[in-house]
Design an enzyme around this catalytic site. Structure first.
Site, PDB file in Angstrom:
ATOM      1  N   ARG A 235       0.852  -1.183   0.000  1.00 41.97           N
ATOM      2  CA  ARG A 235       0.000   0.000   0.000  1.00 41.97           C
ATOM      3  C   ARG A 235       0.890   1.235   0.000  1.00 41.97           C
ATOM      4  O   ARG A 235       1.936   1.255   0.665  1.00 41.97           O
ATOM      5  CB  ARG A 235      -0.899   0.039   1.246  1.00 41.97           C
ATOM      6  CG  ARG A 235      -2.084  -0.879   1.205  1.00 41.97           C
ATOM      7  CD  ARG A 235      -3.132  -0.461   0.137  1.00 41.97           C
ATOM      8  NE  ARG A 235      -4.254  -1.375   0.086  1.00 41.97           N
ATOM      9  CZ  ARG A 235      -4.267  -2.525  -0.598  1.00 41.97           C
ATOM     10  NH1 ARG A 235      -3.201  -2.881  -1.295  1.00 41.97           N
ATOM     11  NH2 ARG A 235      -5.335  -3.294  -0.590  1.00 41.97           N
TER      12      ARG A 235
ATOM     13  N   GLU B 221      -3.749   7.476  -4.689  1.00 44.47           N
ATOM     14  CA  GLU B 221      -4.167   6.929  -5.982  1.00 44.47           C
ATOM     15  C   GLU B 221      -5.535   7.489  -6.377  1.00 44.47           C
ATOM     16  O   GLU B 221      -6.383   7.667  -5.504  1.00 44.47           O
ATOM     17  CB  GLU B 221      -4.262   5.401  -5.874  1.00 44.47           C
ATOM     18  CG  GLU B 221      -2.928   4.764  -5.578  1.00 44.47           C
ATOM     19  CD  GLU B 221      -3.063   3.280  -5.219  1.00 44.47           C
ATOM     20  OE1 GLU B 221      -4.162   2.721  -5.334  1.00 44.47           O
ATOM     21  OE2 GLU B 221      -2.068   2.700  -4.807  1.00 44.47           O
TER      22      GLU B 221
ATOM     23  N   HIS C   9      -1.506   0.180  -9.625  1.00 47.28           N
ATOM     24  CA  HIS C   9      -2.115  -0.735  -8.642  1.00 47.28           C
ATOM     25  C   HIS C   9      -2.728  -1.952  -9.332  1.00 47.28           C
ATOM     26  O   HIS C   9      -3.911  -2.268  -9.129  1.00 47.28           O
ATOM     27  CB  HIS C   9      -3.176   0.003  -7.802  1.00 47.28           C
ATOM     28  CG  HIS C   9      -3.435  -0.678  -6.477  1.00 47.28           C
ATOM     29  ND1 HIS C   9      -3.735   0.000  -5.328  1.00 47.28           N
ATOM     30  CD2 HIS C   9      -3.451  -1.989  -6.130  1.00 47.28           C
ATOM     31  CE1 HIS C   9      -3.926  -0.854  -4.332  1.00 47.28           C
ATOM     32  NE2 HIS C   9      -3.760  -2.066  -4.804  1.00 47.28           N
TER      33      HIS C   9
END
Lengths: 277, 277
Positions: free
Chosen positions: A193, A222, A240
């Site tokens: 993360r 993000e 991601h």
């Protein structure tokens, strides 16, 4: 009432605040098993929708991108299970779940292979500058500028792979001190993360050459990515997508369905998260 | 005569038509062992330079990008060894070498690890679209267009890795029929030589979706690359850099020096190529 509608009425109800990325892909198969309350499709505000439609709902499906806060849960007095398509559960208020006896089931290990593949790919890519080389060829620079600069084997540098969960303890765990310790030959890979790394410090270290490179699948805000990265050819950026193959999406669908079916038939969940303190 | 010059006069002479990519990197170290005749630095035409300067030369160093033809060898009556920095020897007229008893030493296996790494990197990159994802993030498309399309695991497709030598037998070995047999789920990786694949057919198959993707480190007319590839996000392009790390460049330097030293001291070569028919 049409036959299909009648059958749908008898299926167990599941609330979806916002659909996980793979939801659309398996919507037809999901709909044969569950009747979904699609909060995101309603034009009325979420809290009003929940109060009007979801007060008796027992199960909800969510994704990693939609926080499940105590505020949301207070509109859902009957919820007994939250199934998240994500691997991490940092977006769910676990303390509130614990207090109210709500079980949490997450993505388990269905994407582990994909994430490992991505880590290897990012590593070799950073070390051997594959993406940068690809841009060099596509930019038609090869005939003009000639030989592309050399890469390095993995053996001559220190590599730090971030693959832990994001918790209060790991937030900004990779800070100025850790990056300094990694050093000029160091490469950092993050497939976990974004917020585990202090991103501003990472940018500063890369700009100033205090570490050698980075392969990043995740970012702090993000889908926003620090612009400074865009000009760096010792950085590989991935949106991601470490977990995202067709195969792992199907595995996720089966795991989510399995968890919900287990809940509705009083069987043990397939991937229950331990939220005891 | 200065002392340095005098010492250089006593070093064994080696002709270099065009320097290998790693020559400059190790020029100082090379020059402590050998005296180089640098044909590429001479303003006069190569054949005149060879006739005037190289008629007594016994050893020459070359790279994969400079053909060593019978025409060139006819100006070099004393040559007894050709050391090439490349792994392949397709650019050398081996029949002529055989006829004249000229030994050939090549790059051996010093770059095998690098090439294997590159093959793995290209494979994962094509399957998981790492370079394309990197371009997507750098192009700031993530916040605008949202989720990037899914990739695939390696397990669901057929992968053909080209890693053989280029010879008359392997030229265009990967033709229309082979590509058709590879099929719609097939991915081709080439870390060998461009001309092993019929590149026009490869472009056509990719344009028409007859194969799934390609990872290419080599091309038929380097540094020219078919423009059609530039718009494809199922293709990863690398500028013939599979072998190019700092570590393997040093290993190459040591192998080339070792072969030349062996020649000048009548010892067995380290990586002699068998050119018998």
């Amino acid at each position: 009432m049409a036959k299909g509608e009648e059958a749908a009425k008898q299926l167990p109800k599941v609330l979806v605040l916002r659909p996980p990325p793979m939801f659309k892909m398996f919507e037809k198969e999901f709909s044969e098993k569950f009747q979904f309350l699609k909060a995101w499709e309603s034009p009325i505000p979420t809290d009003q929708f929940l109060a009007a439609e979801a007060s008796s709902i027992e199960a909800m499906l969510t994704s990693g991108s939609r926080p499940v806060t105590a505020d949301i849960l207070c509109h859902l007095p009957s919820v007994r299970i939250i199934v998240t398509s994500s691997i991490g559960v940092y977006h769910i208020d676990l303390q509130e779940c614990r207090r109210r006896g709500i079980a949490v089931a997450a993505g388990g290990d269905v994407v582990s292979e994909d994430v490992a593949d991505t880590a290897v790919a990012l590593l070799i890519d950073v070390m051997r500058r594959i993406s940068a080389s690809d841009g060099y060829v596509r930019g038609a620079l090869w005939p003009i500028k000639g030989e592309y600069p050399l890469g390095s084997k993995a053996s001559n540098c220190d590599i730090l792979v971030i693959c832990c969960a994001l918790t209060d303890q790991t937030h900004h765990m990779i800070n100025k001190q850790v990056l300094a310790a990694l050093g000029k030959e160091g490469v950092i890979l993050n497939i976990a993360r974004g917020s585990i790394i202090d991103e501003k410090e990472l940018v500063r270290c890369l700009v100033q050459g205090e570490i050698a490179g980075a392969g990043l699948d995740v970012f702090e805000n993000e889908p926003e990515v620090p612009r400074e990265f865009f000009a760096m050819d010792n950085v590989v950026l991935s949106p991601h997508r470490a977990v995202s193959t067709e195969e792992s999406s199907r595995a996720k669908f089966e795991l989510i369905s399995g968890n919900l079916e287990a809940f509705f038939s009083n069987k043990p969940f397939l991937s229950r998260v331990n939220i005891d303190e």
